[in-house]
Design a protein around this motif. Sequence first.
Motif, mmCIF file in Angstrom:
data_model
loop_
_atom_site.group_PDB
_atom_site.id
_atom_site.type_symbol
_atom_site.label_atom_id
_atom_site.label_comp_id
_atom_site.label_asym_id
_atom_site.label_seq_id
_atom_site.Cartn_x
_atom_site.Cartn_y
_atom_site.Cartn_z
ATOM 1 N N CYS A 186 54.587 77.811 37.540
ATOM 2 C CA CYS A 186 55.500 77.735 38.610
ATOM 3 C C CYS A 186 56.735 77.457 38.028
ATOM 4 N N GLU A 187 57.708 77.291 38.962
ATOM 5 C CA GLU A 187 59.142 77.152 38.454
ATOM 6 C C GLU A 187 59.275 75.694 37.964
ATOM 7 N N ALA A 188 60.283 75.081 37.149
ATOM 8 C CA ALA A 188 60.264 73.614 36.617
ATOM 9 C C ALA A 188 61.521 73.226 36.707
ATOM 10 N N ASP A 189 61.752 71.947 36.625
ATOM 11 C CA ASP A 189 63.169 71.287 36.124
ATOM 12 C C ASP A 189 62.955 70.222 35.104
ATOM 13 N N LEU A 190 64.184 69.579 34.602
ATOM 14 C CA LEU A 190 63.992 68.812 33.482
ATOM 15 C C LEU A 190 64.516 67.631 33.899
ATOM 16 N N PHE A 191 64.041 66.740 33.107
ATOM 17 C CA PHE A 191 64.551 65.096 33.605
ATOM 18 C C PHE A 191 64.450 64.429 32.063
ATOM 19 N N GLY A 192 65.107 63.375 31.969
ATOM 20 C CA GLY A 192 65.005 62.362 30.810
ATOM 21 C C GLY A 192 66.414 62.731 30.085
ATOM 22 N N GLN A 250 67.958 65.549 29.644
ATOM 23 C CA GLN A 250 68.818 66.546 30.493
ATOM 24 C C GLN A 250 68.044 66.563 31.787
ATOM 25 N N ASN A 251 68.882 66.793 32.701
ATOM 26 C CA ASN A 251 68.516 67.085 34.185
ATOM 27 C C ASN A 251 69.013 68.471 34.754
ATOM 28 N N GLY A 252 68.347 68.993 35.721
ATOM 29 C CA GLY A 252 68.558 70.109 36.358
ATOM 30 C C GLY A 252 67.220 71.023 36.188
ATOM 31 N N LYS A 253 67.485 72.322 36.811
ATOM 32 C CA LYS A 253 66.450 73.479 36.676
ATOM 33 C C LYS A 253 66.138 73.903 35.426
ATOM 34 N N TRP A 254 65.034 74.023 34.938
ATOM 35 C CA TRP A 254 64.759 74.731 33.647
ATOM 36 C C TRP A 254 65.005 76.163 33.818
ATOM 37 N N ASP A 255 65.936 76.531 33.140
ATOM 38 C CA ASP A 255 66.345 78.004 33.153
ATOM 39 C C ASP A 255 65.552 79.065 32.246
ATOM 40 N N GLU A 274 58.300 78.227 43.029
ATOM 41 C CA GLU A 274 58.959 76.847 43.474
ATOM 42 C C GLU A 274 58.795 75.963 42.320
ATOM 43 N N ILE A 275 59.511 74.889 42.414
ATOM 44 C CA ILE A 275 59.664 73.942 41.459
ATOM 45 C C ILE A 275 58.427 72.667 41.732
ATOM 46 N N LEU A 276 57.354 72.919 40.672
ATOM 47 C CA LEU A 276 56.260 72.222 41.007
ATOM 48 C C LEU A 276 56.002 71.322 39.836
#
Length: 283
Positions: A120-126, A128-133, A194-196
């Motif tokens: 899927c698509e992904a995002d970052l947290f910790g 860094q934050n935001g969508k994983w490009d 989709e970010i999952l």
Amino acid sequence: MKRSMPKVSIIMPCYNDGLYIHEAIESVLQQTYKNIELIIIDDGSDEEDTINILNDLSDERMKVLHTENLKPAGARNYGINIASGEYILPVDSDDKIDATYVEKAVKVLQNNPNIGVVYCEADLFGEQNGKWDLPSYSFETMLLDNIVFVTAIFYKSDWEKVGGFNTYMDSGMEDYDFWLSILAVGKEIYQIPEILFHYRIKKVSRTTQFMDNSMQVKEIYSRIYDSHEEFYEKYSKVYAKILRDALIEQTFLKRKYEFELKRLLEGYEEENVIKRIMRKLFC
């Protein structure tokens, strides 16, 4: 004919990740798809808090196994080997998945027999934050570099067919090596738009250490090529064009940054000259 709800085995290696593992486990147990098992592999943790947390885990939907620091590839193989699911989903013990990830991925697999891997698509947290490009999936891009993270669903039978994760990739990239093996047996990869998946960024991780060592990166990519030489020969014309395009792109980027750096340095020198003149005039 596919069963209506085949089991999914979620494989979670853990090495001293007690600080984060409850979040990872919760994200797994909250799945809308209910026919799952969670297999946690304590891969030789030596941190007291992590050991205590793992010892206290108790849920009929999970098993906790213990290994002696096999590293991620070996720990995943150990867990997958005893997994009873038709599908496998690795989830690292510091990451999280959306509650609908398994349900949506299984639906794709059941409706598309040519697809062997779903992510899927992904995002970052910790840190860094935001969508994983990450680039959108394409077979051509996969020939050049990995764009599929390890938290993707695949068939256990395909894992058996290709011999599992390559434990020789001891510095990382075992997921890339594995995806190439899946592609080599004729299966396709599909990305849910989709970010999952939620990927935790730490100040220091195996990935950051790997990417800071250029010699190690070259060595691992060389191993990957050698492990899939027939695959790369089969697609040699496509691979050659991709390499050419990547080299051209890097050349233009290098020129751009060299020009920008030169301009900044010239501006710095001009500023210093003006400051020296001003000091002579007014000091």
